[in-house]
Design an enzyme around this catalytic site. Structure first.
Site, PDB file in Angstrom:
ATOM      1  N   GLU A 148     -56.840   5.102   4.078  1.00 47.67           N
ATOM      2  CA  GLU A 148     -56.050   6.068   4.859  1.00 47.67           C
ATOM      3  C   GLU A 148     -56.875   6.781   5.919  1.00 47.67           C
ATOM      4  O   GLU A 148     -56.398   7.040   7.032  1.00 47.67           O
ATOM      5  CB  GLU A 148     -55.392   7.100   3.932  1.00 47.67           C
ATOM      6  CG  GLU A 148     -54.240   6.542   3.095  1.00 47.67           C
ATOM      7  CD  GLU A 148     -54.716   5.750   1.885  1.00 47.67           C
ATOM      8  OE1 GLU A 148     -55.925   5.787   1.580  1.00 47.67           O
ATOM      9  OE2 GLU A 148     -53.877   5.094   1.246  1.00 47.67           O
ATOM     10  N   HIS A 208     -46.627  11.980  -5.719  1.00 48.69           N
ATOM     11  CA  HIS A 208     -45.795  11.176  -4.812  1.00 48.69           C
ATOM     12  C   HIS A 208     -44.547  11.948  -4.386  1.00 48.69           C
ATOM     13  O   HIS A 208     -43.536  11.344  -4.049  1.00 48.69           O
ATOM     14  CB  HIS A 208     -45.369   9.861  -5.483  1.00 48.69           C
ATOM     15  CG  HIS A 208     -46.471   8.873  -5.671  1.00 48.69           C
ATOM     16  ND1 HIS A 208     -47.465   9.031  -6.611  1.00 48.69           N
ATOM     17  CD2 HIS A 208     -46.753   7.709  -5.032  1.00 48.69           C
ATOM     18  CE1 HIS A 208     -48.302   7.993  -6.556  1.00 48.69           C
ATOM     19  NE2 HIS A 208     -47.893   7.181  -5.599  1.00 48.69           N
TER      20      HIS A 208
END
Ligand SMILES: Cc1ncc(C[n+]2csc(CCOP(=O)(O)OP(=O)(O)O)c2C)c(N)n1
Ligand SMILES: [Mg+2]
Lengths: 319, 327
Positions: B60, B129
């Site tokens: 990322e 999440h």
């Protein structure tokens, strides 16, 4: 290497040396705000690497970035003015020593975050590959950055995607106040092997060697994009920053620095190549004059206006 | 007009932007062959090829950093970070690099990148999440943040974000991905939505609810409930969180004199805190009651159904906040 070429590289190295010596004095006089990380002893690396690059090629740099910036050909007065925090600086006095950039010269910025130049330059290399103009990107980072996770992400992606990027490690054996061997369980050569990447190691204080290696690695990349690593063994002569007394280094190491001084080695190479004795003196006189003019202009330049504090945070809407 | 889902509107915006400008490209994890974890990038690899749609390794920081570097080198990258929770790994690149490059280089250039990422709960996806972390980004000078609440806005705000010369974080909402709405058939008729402007979703006289993302529909439901009792609530969809439409909120407050701010993110130190503080300052004379906030409690977003249901804001809580303000 031809004498004229060598003389030109010598001149560029001396410009960096003298510029930093001038900054060192200005810092001691209290004229430089903030931190100052000098690259004295490392000048051959950016000059050698830049000899393989054009204005359209991009580079990015780290906290010790004066050499990288000047070698890319940025305006000397704008450079001094930036480091002095003046309105006429390359970045209008908003960046300073750790953030000098000149996008018109492909210089995407020094960086205050260790390792941050790596993904930025990898992305720039991706852009070059997409644009198919044969341009390349080069990133300068220190041995300390080898421990940052993002370096490993970038080596992996650059290899996977065959990006035209030169990873230039300036291995000066120190990361702030810690020696490299206390920071890294492996070395860059092994990392290069792990990623099946072209790797060369050179004496980063010998300008002809750096220039030749950079040329060999960068040349083919323009037609056949692929990453490569150039590890330059070099020497940090000053402290981590100005004001660092370096009492963590032993006397023997410091004493050995003089013999490896890249400027001195380049001058010797020039003499060996048959340079007339007054050539070196002539270059020095020109460089000194240039530095003096730039430093004086920067010292005389105005400070940024406090009313401009919000300018350039965002791009103004088009009217 | 065709009725499409929110996720398809995102896909259409990417498609149209890539058709319009060859410098737009996509970079992210599993966005190519797989079409994205939520299918936002479905078919784009087939249409535009691997030189415009990059499937990355799980890296990322590199995704975000490469977007910065490519943007500084003449491209318009649109990065996807699969879940907003994973933007924690992009922070240096967004906060220290993308946000600051223009200012710190004295306006020499800009960083025309977009980072799309979904936030929000409702899927029992658990503490790593489901988070709504948009306030972090709205706190950083140099970044823009938008949060579309319906399919048309998902299209229009993303197109505007891609056109924008500065870095824009586009926060999508996972629970809204299946929401349906209309999008014009003719590409020319599909509109961009100006970043920085909110929208009055439902006009009213008695109180204003400022919401964004999934909270907009919740606020509308609360307003509908209270309408039965003769309480007339105005609902504003902020659309854009940084910059946010202070003028619109103040104007609404000056008519309704009561203000509630609602969002799915944790209430403390959130977007609502900023809006409440600004209105308590510049709108003080207009206020008839306390400004109340609705957000998630100060706890990590829980996994189990009963816990997550209790955690997420809903219409009832917005209604209760309205009653408290109006009391
Ligand atoms: C992310 C981050 N961590 C720590 C620092 C503090 N820091 C600045 S320079 C430096 C050492 C870097 O060593 P190296 O990369 O070898 O470069 P050198 O100073 O030797 O040129 C450290 C730890 C920082 N600026 N950024
Ligand atoms: Mg070092």
């Amino acid at each position: 290497m031809k004498l004229t070429e060598l003389a030109d590289l010598y001149r560029r190295m001396l410009l960096i040396r003298r510029a930093e010596e001038r900054l060192q004095k200005l810092f001691a006089d209290g004229q430089v705000p903030g931190f100052l990380h000098l690259s004295i002893g490392q000048e051959a690396v950016p000059v050698g690497v830049s000899s393989a690059l054009s204005d359209r090629d991009t580079v990015s740099s780290n906290h010790r970035g004066h050499g990288h910036t000047l070698a890319k050909g940025v305006d000397l007065t704008g450079f001094f003015a930036e480091i002095l925090g003046k309105a006429t600086g390359l970045c209008k006095g908003r960046g300073g020593s750790m953030h000098v950039a000149d996008l018109s010269k492909g210089m995407l910025g020094a960086n205050g975050i260790v390792g941050a130049g790596l993904p930025i330059t990898t992305g720039s290399a991706l852009a070059h590959k997409m644009q198919r103009q044969g341009h390349v990107a080069a990133v300068y980072f220190g041995d300390g950055a080898l421990a940052e996770g993002v370096l490993h992400e970038c080596l992996n992606i650059a290899k996977l995607w065959s990006l035209p990027i030169l990873f230039v490690c300036e291995n000066n054996g120190w990361s702030e106040f810690s020696p490299t061997d206390r920071q890294l369980a492996t070395n860059l050569e092994k990392l290069g092997k792990a990623f099946a990447m072209k790797y060369r190691s050179v004496d980063g204080n010998v300008i002809a060697d750096v220039a030749a290696a950079a040329g060999k690695l960068v040349g083919p990349m323009r037609r056949y994009p692929a990453p490569a690593i150039l590890e330059c063994r070099t020497t940090r002569v000053r402290g981590h920053y100005e004001g660092d007394r370096q009492d963590y280094r032993d006397a023997g190491e410091i004493a050995a620095l003089e013999a490896r001084d890249p400027i001195r080695l380049a001058a010797e190479a020039l003499a060996e190549a048959g340079a007339a004795p007054d050539l070196i003196a002539g270059i020095a006189a020109e460089v000194d004059a240039e530095i003096e003019a730039a430093a004086e202009a920067a010292l005389a330049a105005p400070l940024p206006k406090s009313a401009d504090i919000l300018a350039d945070v965002y791009t103004p809407a088009e009217v | 007009m065709t009725e499409i889902r929110y996720i398809k509107a995102v896909n259409q915006a990417l498609w149209d932007a890539m058709e319009a400008d060859p410098s737009v490209f996509l970079i992210g994890e599993d966005i190519g062959a797989a079409g994205g974890s939520f299918k936002a990038t479905r078919d784009l690899l087939d249409r535009f090829g691997p030189e415009r749609v990059y499937d990355t390794p799980i890296s990322e920081a590199a995704i975000a950093g490469m977007a910065v570097g490519a943007a500084l080198t003449g491209m318009r990258p649109v990065a996807e970070i699969m879940f907003m929770d994973f933007t924690t790994l992009t922070m240096d690149m967004l906060v220290n690099q993308a946000a600051k490059a223009r200012s710190m280089f004295g306006g020499q250039g800009s960083v025309p990148m977009v980072l799309r990422t979904p936030h929000g709960g409702g899927l029992n996806a658990g503490p790593q999440h489901s988070q709504c972390l948009e306030a972090w980004f709205a706190h950083v000078p140099g970044l823009k943040v938008v949060c579309p609440a319906n399919p048309a806005d998902a299209y229009g705000l993303l197109r505007a974000a891609i056109d924008d010369p500065d870095p824009v974080i586009v926060v999508e909402n996972k629970a809204l991905y299946a929401m349906k709405g209309d999008l014009p058939d003719a590409p020319e008729a599909r509109e961009r939505i100006e970043i920085g402007k909110g929208r009055i979703v439902r006009p009213g006289h008695d109180a204003t609810v400022v919401a964004y993302g999934a909270a907009v529909t919740m606020a509308e439901a609360a307003a509908a409930n209270l309408a039965g009792e003769g309480i007339d609530v105005e609902v504003i969809d902020l659309r854009s969180l940084q910059p946010w439409d202070e003028g619109l909120v103040l104007e609404s407050l000056s008519r309704t004199h009561n203000l509630v701010v609602a969002h799915e993110a944790v209430e403390a130190f959130g977007i609502g805190a900023e809006i409440a503080a600004r209105m308590a300052d510049i709108g003080f004379d207009e206020l008839d009651g306390p400004i109340t906030r609705v957000g998630a409690p100060f706890a990590p977003s829980p996994f189990g159904k009963t816990l997550e249901d209790a955690y997420r804001p809903n219409a009832e809580r917005i209604e209760a906040a309205l009653r408290r303000t109006l009391a």
